[in-house]
Design a protein around this motif. Structure first.
Motif, mmCIF file in Angstrom:
data_model
loop_
_atom_site.group_PDB
_atom_site.id
_atom_site.type_symbol
_atom_site.label_atom_id
_atom_site.label_comp_id
_atom_site.label_asym_id
_atom_site.label_seq_id
_atom_site.Cartn_x
_atom_site.Cartn_y
_atom_site.Cartn_z
ATOM 1 N N ALA A 28 -9.864 7.216 3.025
ATOM 2 C CA ALA A 28 -9.525 8.194 2.760
ATOM 3 C C ALA A 28 -10.383 9.399 2.173
ATOM 4 O O ALA A 28 -11.004 10.250 2.013
ATOM 5 N N LYS A 29 -12.257 8.639 2.830
ATOM 6 C CA LYS A 29 -12.978 8.723 2.656
ATOM 7 C C LYS A 29 -13.875 9.901 3.375
ATOM 8 O O LYS A 29 -13.448 9.767 4.364
ATOM 9 N N LYS A 33 0.338 4.226 0.664
ATOM 10 C CA LYS A 33 -0.313 4.985 1.765
ATOM 11 C C LYS A 33 0.341 4.838 3.411
ATOM 12 O O LYS A 33 0.949 4.953 3.564
ATOM 13 N N THR A 57 -2.336 -0.213 -8.324
ATOM 14 C CA THR A 57 -2.384 0.817 -9.417
ATOM 15 C C THR A 57 -0.696 0.430 -10.345
ATOM 16 O O THR A 57 -0.975 0.797 -11.364
ATOM 17 N N PRO A 88 -7.246 -1.244 1.036
ATOM 18 C CA PRO A 88 -8.954 -1.300 1.259
ATOM 19 C C PRO A 88 -8.872 -0.475 2.691
ATOM 20 O O PRO A 88 -9.250 0.622 2.155
ATOM 21 N N CYS A 129 -7.012 2.038 4.094
ATOM 22 C CA CYS A 129 -6.344 3.401 3.239
ATOM 23 C C CYS A 129 -7.835 3.645 2.947
ATOM 24 O O CYS A 129 -7.835 5.143 2.601
ATOM 25 N N SER A 130 -8.477 2.834 1.206
ATOM 26 C CA SER A 130 -9.384 3.793 0.707
ATOM 27 C C SER A 130 -10.634 4.177 1.726
ATOM 28 O O SER A 130 -11.065 5.262 1.442
ATOM 29 N N LYS A 131 -10.316 3.247 2.567
ATOM 30 C CA LYS A 131 -11.633 3.817 3.492
ATOM 31 C C LYS A 131 -11.468 5.181 4.341
ATOM 32 O O LYS A 131 -12.539 5.948 3.995
ATOM 33 N N LYS A 151 -8.111 -7.546 -7.042
ATOM 34 C CA LYS A 151 -8.979 -6.475 -6.316
ATOM 35 C C LYS A 151 -10.352 -7.452 -5.826
ATOM 36 O O LYS A 151 -10.885 -6.902 -4.786
ATOM 37 N N CYS A 157 0.641 -0.614 -0.108
ATOM 38 C CA CYS A 157 -0.047 -0.098 -0.067
ATOM 39 C C CYS A 157 0.712 1.357 0.149
ATOM 40 O O CYS A 157 1.693 1.746 0.920
ATOM 41 N N ILE A 166 -3.709 0.712 -3.045
ATOM 42 C CA ILE A 166 -3.997 1.452 -1.776
ATOM 43 C C ILE A 166 -4.887 0.242 -1.349
ATOM 44 O O ILE A 166 -5.627 -0.203 -1.700
ATOM 45 N N ASN A 197 -6.496 -2.296 -4.235
ATOM 46 C CA ASN A 197 -6.821 -1.319 -5.252
ATOM 47 C C ASN A 197 -5.423 -1.537 -5.714
ATOM 48 O O ASN A 197 -4.776 -0.527 -5.751
#
Lengths: 123, 123
Positions: free
Chosen positions: A122-123, A77, B105, A116, A118-120, B97, A75, A114, B103
């Motif tokens: 980010a929102k 992030k 990239t 899951p 960190c995706s979460k 994924k 990741c 990214i 995710n």
DNA sequence: AGTGTACTCGCAAATGATTTGCGTATTTTT
DNA sequence: AAAAATACGCAAATCATTTGCGAGTACACT
């Protein structure tokens, strides 16, 4: 033997660690020198007890050796590495060998993106 | 501008080069400092004119940027990197994924082995 | 031409992960 | 317990790469 402390940390960690992380961890329990950590780590790697992973950031990560062939989802992030055993590269390897004559003995594969979590966040 | 000399070397090289190789090459024609090479290289990479490749040996290699997605067959004897465009990883990426939510990239893939040339010479 | 601003470079020193030399401790072998 | 082998700490070395600084050079505007 300090080796045992180091090996324990690696055994009990769910993910791969840098030499410094291991050093910090072991230091909480005993006095130890960073060079001892590195030396021991190289030792364990030589004995195939530990696997050393060189990532693109030029830092080495260490983890318990197992025979499973793994790759990592890293990741960008949080910089955590998640192992995955999904890898169908053997086919590609066979194809390359067939078409180029290059005799492949190993490969390294690293996915970046990214996770899951960190995706979460980010929102 | 010394940048031109550096860029020329990269443009005219069939394979990726280390900063030092570039330095040695350029030095044959003009006076230049290694740090200038590194600075210029970073510059070119930022401008997407040059691609920087970090290999497992922790040395960076530079080559002309092109949009082709490539991977390398690295010979453990002669250390040469042979590009290949065979890469069907997209399938694996989709699978990952789907099954993990990670995710992705980008990815890096590196094959190690012995190139046909070195195999031949070994006999 | 003159002045100001922005790069471009060279040089030496800094960085940061990792290794090494060396002398001392600690363990293992006999 | 003595000898031989390891383990370890410490400081210094490595090696690729980066950075601070100061001097040189180029371009722009008046």
């Amino acid at each position: 033997m300090k080796k045992d402390y180091i090996f324990d940390v690696i055994k009990n960690s769910p993910n791969s660690l840098t030499a410094e992380e291991i050093y910090n961890n072991v230091s909480q329990n005993i006095n130890i020198n960073l060079s001892t950590v590195y030396r021991t780590l190289n030792n364990l790697v030589d004995k195939d007890l530990v696997t050393k992973i060189v990532r693109q950031d030029k830092i080495s990560y260490y983890e318990l050796a197992d025979n499973e062939h793994k790759h990592y989802l890293i990741c960008d992030k949080c910089n955590q590495a998640y192992p995955t055993d999904m890898c169908d590269i053997e086919k590609i390897e066979r194809k390359i060998k067939r078409e180029t004559g290059f005799n492949i003995t190993s490969h390294t594969l690293e996915f970046h993106g990214i996770c899951p979590e960190c995706s979460k966040n980010a929102k």
